[in-house]
Design an enzyme around this catalytic site. Structure first.
Site, PDB file in Angstrom:
ATOM      1  N   CYS A   2       0.849  -1.187   0.000  1.00  0.00           N
ATOM      2  CA  CYS A   2       0.000   0.000   0.000  1.00  0.00           C
ATOM      3  C   CYS A   2       0.888   1.242   0.000  1.00  0.00           C
ATOM      4  O   CYS A   2       1.949   1.274   0.612  1.00  0.00           O
ATOM      5  CB  CYS A   2      -0.927   0.123   1.199  1.00  0.00           C
ATOM      6  SG  CYS A   2      -2.086  -1.219   1.341  1.00  0.00           S
ATOM      7  N   ARG A  27       3.504  -0.111  -5.088  1.00  0.00           N
ATOM      8  CA  ARG A  27       3.315  -0.670  -3.746  1.00  0.00           C
ATOM      9  C   ARG A  27       2.007  -1.451  -3.604  1.00  0.00           C
ATOM     10  O   ARG A  27       1.757  -2.093  -2.589  1.00  0.00           O
ATOM     11  CB  ARG A  27       3.348   0.450  -2.706  1.00  0.00           C
ATOM     12  CG  ARG A  27       4.640   1.226  -2.689  1.00  0.00           C
ATOM     13  CD  ARG A  27       4.584   2.326  -1.676  1.00  0.00           C
ATOM     14  NE  ARG A  27       4.567   1.816  -0.325  1.00  0.00           N
ATOM     15  CZ  ARG A  27       5.644   1.548   0.401  1.00  0.00           C
ATOM     16  NH1 ARG A  27       6.832   1.756  -0.099  1.00  0.00           N
ATOM     17  NH2 ARG A  27       5.537   1.083   1.623  1.00  0.00           N
ATOM     18  N   TRP A  76      -2.869  -2.680  -1.664  1.00  0.00           N
ATOM     19  CA  TRP A  76      -2.608  -4.100  -1.884  1.00  0.00           C
ATOM     20  C   TRP A  76      -3.298  -4.782  -0.724  1.00  0.00           C
ATOM     21  O   TRP A  76      -2.873  -4.682   0.425  1.00  0.00           O
ATOM     22  CB  TRP A  76      -1.110  -4.371  -1.866  1.00  0.00           C
ATOM     23  CG  TRP A  76      -0.743  -5.766  -2.270  1.00  0.00           C
ATOM     24  CD1 TRP A  76      -0.512  -6.221  -3.537  1.00  0.00           C
ATOM     25  CD2 TRP A  76      -0.573  -6.900  -1.408  1.00  0.00           C
ATOM     26  NE1 TRP A  76      -0.201  -7.557  -3.516  1.00  0.00           N
ATOM     27  CE2 TRP A  76      -0.235  -8.005  -2.222  1.00  0.00           C
ATOM     28  CE3 TRP A  76      -0.675  -7.093  -0.035  1.00  0.00           C
ATOM     29  CZ2 TRP A  76       0.003  -9.274  -1.718  1.00  0.00           C
ATOM     30  CZ3 TRP A  76      -0.441  -8.358   0.476  1.00  0.00           C
ATOM     31  CH2 TRP A  76      -0.103  -9.435  -0.358  1.00  0.00           C
ATOM     32  N   ASN A 102      -1.078   2.378   5.710  1.00  0.00           N
ATOM     33  CA  ASN A 102      -0.218   1.332   5.171  1.00  0.00           C
ATOM     34  C   ASN A 102       0.269   0.516   6.352  1.00  0.00           C
ATOM     35  O   ASN A 102       0.816   1.078   7.296  1.00  0.00           O
ATOM     36  CB  ASN A 102       0.975   1.961   4.438  1.00  0.00           C
ATOM     37  CG  ASN A 102       2.037   0.937   4.077  1.00  0.00           C
ATOM     38  OD1 ASN A 102       1.717  -0.204   3.786  1.00  0.00           O
ATOM     39  ND2 ASN A 102       3.287   1.342   4.095  1.00  0.00           N
ATOM     40  N   GLY A 103       0.029  -0.790   6.324  1.00  0.00           N
ATOM     41  CA  GLY A 103       0.457  -1.637   7.435  1.00  0.00           C
ATOM     42  C   GLY A 103      -0.698  -2.478   7.927  1.00  0.00           C
ATOM     43  O   GLY A 103      -1.672  -2.698   7.212  1.00  0.00           O
ATOM     44  N   GLU A 486      17.293 -16.844 -10.504  1.00  0.00           N
ATOM     45  CA  GLU A 486      16.801 -15.482 -10.709  1.00  0.00           C
ATOM     46  C   GLU A 486      16.158 -15.332 -12.096  1.00  0.00           C
ATOM     47  O   GLU A 486      15.133 -14.676 -12.246  1.00  0.00           O
ATOM     48  CB  GLU A 486      17.963 -14.492 -10.507  1.00  0.00           C
ATOM     49  CG  GLU A 486      17.656 -13.036 -10.791  1.00  0.00           C
ATOM     50  CD  GLU A 486      16.559 -12.415  -9.933  1.00  0.00           C
ATOM     51  OE1 GLU A 486      16.071 -13.063  -8.989  1.00  0.00           O
ATOM     52  OE2 GLU A 486      16.159 -11.284 -10.243  1.00  0.00           O
ATOM     53  N   LYS A 490      12.294 -14.199 -12.666  1.00  0.00           N
ATOM     54  CA  LYS A 490      11.911 -13.052 -13.508  1.00  0.00           C
ATOM     55  C   LYS A 490      10.836 -13.472 -14.493  1.00  0.00           C
ATOM     56  O   LYS A 490       9.852 -12.771 -14.693  1.00  0.00           O
ATOM     57  CB  LYS A 490      13.111 -12.495 -14.293  1.00  0.00           C
ATOM     58  CG  LYS A 490      14.123 -11.690 -13.532  1.00  0.00           C
ATOM     59  CD  LYS A 490      13.649 -10.352 -13.040  1.00  0.00           C
ATOM     60  CE  LYS A 490      12.998 -10.411 -11.701  1.00  0.00           C
ATOM     61  NZ  LYS A 490      13.806 -10.420 -10.514  1.00  0.00           N
ATOM     62  N   GLU A 493       7.362 -14.260 -12.675  1.00  0.00           N
ATOM     63  CA  GLU A 493       6.606 -13.173 -12.049  1.00  0.00           C
ATOM     64  C   GLU A 493       6.030 -12.176 -13.048  1.00  0.00           C
ATOM     65  O   GLU A 493       4.987 -11.593 -12.787  1.00  0.00           O
ATOM     66  CB  GLU A 493       7.398 -12.479 -10.943  1.00  0.00           C
ATOM     67  CG  GLU A 493       8.488 -11.549 -11.379  1.00  0.00           C
ATOM     68  CD  GLU A 493       9.167 -10.867 -10.199  1.00  0.00           C
ATOM     69  OE1 GLU A 493       8.500 -10.455  -9.246  1.00  0.00           O
ATOM     70  OE2 GLU A 493      10.405 -10.722 -10.250  1.00  0.00           O
ATOM     71  N   HIS A 509      18.385 -36.191 -11.174  1.00  0.00           N
ATOM     72  CA  HIS A 509      17.708 -36.612  -9.940  1.00  0.00           C
ATOM     73  C   HIS A 509      16.211 -36.305  -9.986  1.00  0.00           C
ATOM     74  O   HIS A 509      15.555 -36.291  -8.961  1.00  0.00           O
ATOM     75  CB  HIS A 509      18.377 -35.956  -8.723  1.00  0.00           C
ATOM     76  CG  HIS A 509      19.814 -36.329  -8.590  1.00  0.00           C
ATOM     77  ND1 HIS A 509      20.222 -37.592  -8.213  1.00  0.00           N
ATOM     78  CD2 HIS A 509      20.951 -35.633  -8.858  1.00  0.00           C
ATOM     79  CE1 HIS A 509      21.543 -37.647  -8.218  1.00  0.00           C
ATOM     80  NE2 HIS A 509      22.010 -36.470  -8.616  1.00  0.00           N
ATOM     81  N   LYS A 609       5.566  -4.294  -4.762  1.00  0.00           N
ATOM     82  CA  LYS A 609       7.016  -4.096  -4.687  1.00  0.00           C
ATOM     83  C   LYS A 609       7.567  -4.354  -3.288  1.00  0.00           C
ATOM     84  O   LYS A 609       8.574  -5.018  -3.135  1.00  0.00           O
ATOM     85  CB  LYS A 609       7.336  -2.667  -5.130  1.00  0.00           C
ATOM     86  CG  LYS A 609       8.816  -2.353  -5.200  1.00  0.00           C
ATOM     87  CD  LYS A 609       9.465  -3.022  -6.378  1.00  0.00           C
ATOM     88  CE  LYS A 609      10.938  -2.699  -6.497  1.00  0.00           C
ATOM     89  NZ  LYS A 609      11.600  -3.702  -7.350  1.00  0.00           N
TER      90      LYS A 609
HETATM   91  O1  M6R Z   1      12.678  -5.305  -1.179  1.00  0.00           O
HETATM   92  P1  M6R Z   1      13.241  -6.668  -1.013  1.00  0.00           P
HETATM   93  O2  M6R Z   1      14.525  -6.843  -1.706  1.00  0.00           O
HETATM   94  O3  M6R Z   1      13.332  -7.092   0.433  1.00  0.00           O
HETATM   95  O4  M6R Z   1      12.187  -7.625  -1.698  1.00  0.00           O
HETATM   96  C1  M6R Z   1      12.313  -9.003  -1.694  1.00  0.00           C
HETATM   97  C2  M6R Z   1      11.376  -9.645  -2.682  1.00  0.00           C
HETATM   98  O5  M6R Z   1      10.058  -9.352  -2.350  1.00  0.00           O
HETATM   99  C3  M6R Z   1      11.652  -9.179  -4.106  1.00  0.00           C
HETATM  100  O6  M6R Z   1      12.972  -9.383  -4.487  1.00  0.00           O
HETATM  101  C4  M6R Z   1      10.724  -9.912  -5.089  1.00  0.00           C
HETATM  102  O7  M6R Z   1      11.054 -11.264  -5.133  1.00  0.00           O
HETATM  103  C5  M6R Z   1      10.801  -9.258  -6.465  1.00  0.00           C
HETATM  104  N1  M6R Z   1       9.486  -9.060  -6.980  1.00  0.00           N
HETATM  105  C6  M6R Z   1      11.549 -10.078  -7.452  1.00  0.00           C
HETATM  106  O8  M6R Z   1      11.627  -9.467  -8.690  1.00  0.00           O
END
Ligand code: M6R
Length: 614
Positions: A2, A27, A76, A102-103, A486, A490, A493, A509, A609
């Site tokens: 949020c 956010r 969110w 927010n929270g 990674e 990417k 997501e 395996h 985010k």
């Molecule tokens: O802000 P942070 O680095 O702590 O966030 C961690 C994850 O939420 C963040 O890296 C998430 O996996 C991303 N969406 C990946 O692209």
């Protein structure tokens, strides 16, 4: 999650708030709302979906607000499904108080029960709605708004940042911070509240990063900050980000802009830490007491989530091979619940782009309570994780807006590389010759990253062919295994294609059973000590009709034509820096596949985010 904003100034508040909310849309984006003090009354507008829906509503033809004070929210959902009725701002029974939040209010059920017994009527399913009702309840016993607010805040448990406006107080904006970020922006004749700096960067670069338990009362030309209900002063800082860093600047999405920004982001990360004249690494953030602890202990844990966790895995390889220490790496969501021994000789390295990730923050708290020293690697200035850490090393990658993390990842790896050299030197593991070599290898890094980015057009051209597949495998080994993880993250997501990262040696395996002509396998194949092993893994895939995308060095003279359906060549670089180049084609591949599929790249479904909830 949020984003909240507040504005008190001389411009039409609805305009400033909507623009600011757009900067915070990363956010959360399931609903949005705004409350304005207009002609002495509070007007609330809300819409489900993205901010553009709210914007269309607010700027409907003929609507006029004449407001210069207001608050806004982009959501969110945590408590209560995404819907118009659950969208913020929330109000009390008489619609005199509007709150954005927010929270999480942990004791909201208890408070709601108590307030309902006192005839308060709730309209939403959110935890937030208890806040305006609680203030309203307190105002039954005092006419002093400040007293009522303080009393209400004392009863709220959880982590929250709030922006509040109150009918009858036409020149007042209130902010409250406890556990969730809140920044106060100071412009010319105007003030801002926001969850993150980019929200107001267009208007001012002067700000106060509010601390936990701060409450701010903002009026025209003045403001007062209270901490734990006592008035205090806080320093104004100047933010050195430019507004354009928080804009798309002609790019179609923030993600591609941020991928392209990696040469600058990385050089900003290492420039003030590397003295190329006398080949020295300087961490001005580290003091003598930490230096002594580093020399003394081998008990180092690294924790993070998502992409930051992948960078941490690479960090472990670097620490192991360069510094001779073997840190454990664990997901923050796991480590916080483990019964791992923690002493005053433990160092926890917490990695987070946003500095707000709830699991990482809780792990920090647990380690701190048990005497550990906390070093955080973070990108967002003044966020919660740096505030709760003993030492913070900022990546200085500039604002990362796209939900998919890219430049933060490569900047975090650079910090680990430098830390490994620094720690290796402190522990007497490295000769001056080795240190010189490691530092010299950085000299042409940005040039090589720029060259790798030239793959952009080629990768764009192959993306449509790969967008039709439903599953992908990514293989890597050693320091490049986390690159495979990674790359897979990417892709899933942002394009919603299922993808898994595996160490090449693990294929036989289990995962080998998945290989057929419908399974593209992305193979990270740099020339290093595991090259031959990886070639073996490539044979395993190819002989089972897998479609292979092979990433290898520019100067690799081997004939890979029979093994690779697509070959992507990246500049040759020292083995420890390979992840920095090899991840780039994978970022681009995900981006162009997702773009071809028409996905909402910067704001993928169900994600946000900063993950400020467990
Ligand atoms: O802000 P942070 O680095 O702590 O966030 C961690 C994850 O939420 C963040 O890296 C998430 O996996 C991303 N969406 C990946 O692209």
């Amino acid at each position: 999650m949020c984003g909240i904003v507040g504005y008190l100034g001389n411009k039409p508040a609805e305009y400033v708030i909507i623009q600011s909310l757009k900067k915070l849309e990363y956010r959360g984006y399931d609903s949005a709302g705004i409350a304005l003090l207009s002609n002495g009354e509070i007007i609330v507008e809300k819409e489900q979906g993205k901010i553009v829906n709210l914007e269309n509503k607010v700027f409907e033809k003929g609507k006029k607000y004449y407001a210069t004070v207001g608050i806004g929210h982009t959501r969110w959902a945590t408590h209560g499904e995404p819907s118009k009725v659950n969208a913020h701002p929330h109000s009390d029974c008489n619609s005199n108080i509007a709150v954005v939040h927010n929270g999480i209010i942990e004791n909201y059920m208890e408070l709601k029960e108590y307030l309902e017994k006192r005839n308060h009527v709730f309209t939403s399913k959110t935890d937030t709605e208890v806040i305006p009702h609680l203030i309203e309840e307190k105002l039954k016993y005092t006419t002093d708004l400040k007293v009522a607010l303080f009393e209400a805040v004392k009863e709220l448990k959880g982590a929250f940042a709030l922006a509040i406006i109150v009918q009858g107080y036409n020149n007042l904006l209130i902010g409250v911070r406890k556990g969730s970020p809140l920044i106060f922006g100071i412009g010319e004749g105007e003030y801002f509240l926001a969850s993150d700096i980019p929200a107001f960067l267009e208007y001012t670069n002067k700000a106060i990063i509010l601390e936990d338990n701060d409450i701010i009362f903002i009026e025209r030309e003045k403001y007062k900050i209270y901490n734990n209900f006592e008035e205090i002063e806080r320093n104004i800082i100047e933010i050195n980000w430019s507004p354009s860093q928080a804009e798309k600047s002609g790019y179609k999405h923030f993600m591609i802009k941020e991928i392209m920004e990696q040469p600058e982001a990385i050089s900003k990360t290492f420039l003030d830490k590397v003295n190329f004249t006398n080949n020295e690494i300087i961490f001005y953030e580290i003091d003598n007491s930490l230096v002594n602890l580093i020399k003394e202990t081998n008990d180092i844990a690294i924790t993070a989530c998502g992409t930051s966790w992948h960078a941490s895995l690479i960090g472990r390889y670097l620490m192991e091979e360069i510094a001779g220490v073997v840190p454990e790496v664990d997901y923050a969501s796991e480590l916080r619940y483990r019964k791992r021994p923690i002493t005053d000789k433990t160092i926890l390295i917490a990695v987070s782009q946003s500095g707000e990730t709830a699991d990482t923050l809780e792990t920090i708290r647990k380690f701190k309570q048990n005497g550990a020293k906390i070093i955080s690697i973070c990108n967002v200035l003044g966020s919660s994780i740096p505030r709760e850490s003993d030492y913070t090393i900022y990546t200085h990658a500039g604002p990362e807006i796209s939900v998919a993390s890219t430049k933060a990842f490569t900047s975090q790896i650079i910090i680990f590389y430098l830390l490994a050299i620094y720690i290796g030197k402190l522990k007497g593991e490295l000769s001056s010759k080795e240190i010189n070599t490691f530092i010299n290898n950085l000299k042409d890094l940005t040039k090589k990253i720029k060259r790798t980015l030239l793959l952009d057009e080629y990768i764009k051209s192959i993306a449509p062919d790969f967008s039709k597949f439903h599953n992908f495998l990514y293989l890597g080994r050693g320091i490049n295994f986390p690159v495979a993880l990674e790359g897979a993250l990417k892709l899933k997501e942002i394009s919603y294609i299922h993808a898994e990262g595996y160490p090449g040696g693990e294929m036989k395996h289990g995962p080998l059973a998945l290989i057929d002509e419908n399974m593209p396998v992305v193979v990270v194949l740099p020339q290093n000590s595991l090259y031959e092993k990886m070639i073996g893994n490539l044979h395993e895939v190819k002989s089972r009709k897998g479609i292979t995308i092979v990433l290898t060095d520019e100067n690799n003279g081997d004939n890979l034509e029979n093994l690779a359906d697509v070959i992507i060549r990246v500049p040759t670089i020292d083995k420890y820096l390979q992840p920095l180049l090899y991840i780039i084609p994978l970022q681009l591949l995900s981006y162009y596949i997702a773009d071809y599929k028409g996905c909402d790249i910067d704001q993928p479904r169900n994600l946000a985010k900063s993950v400020t909830v467990e």
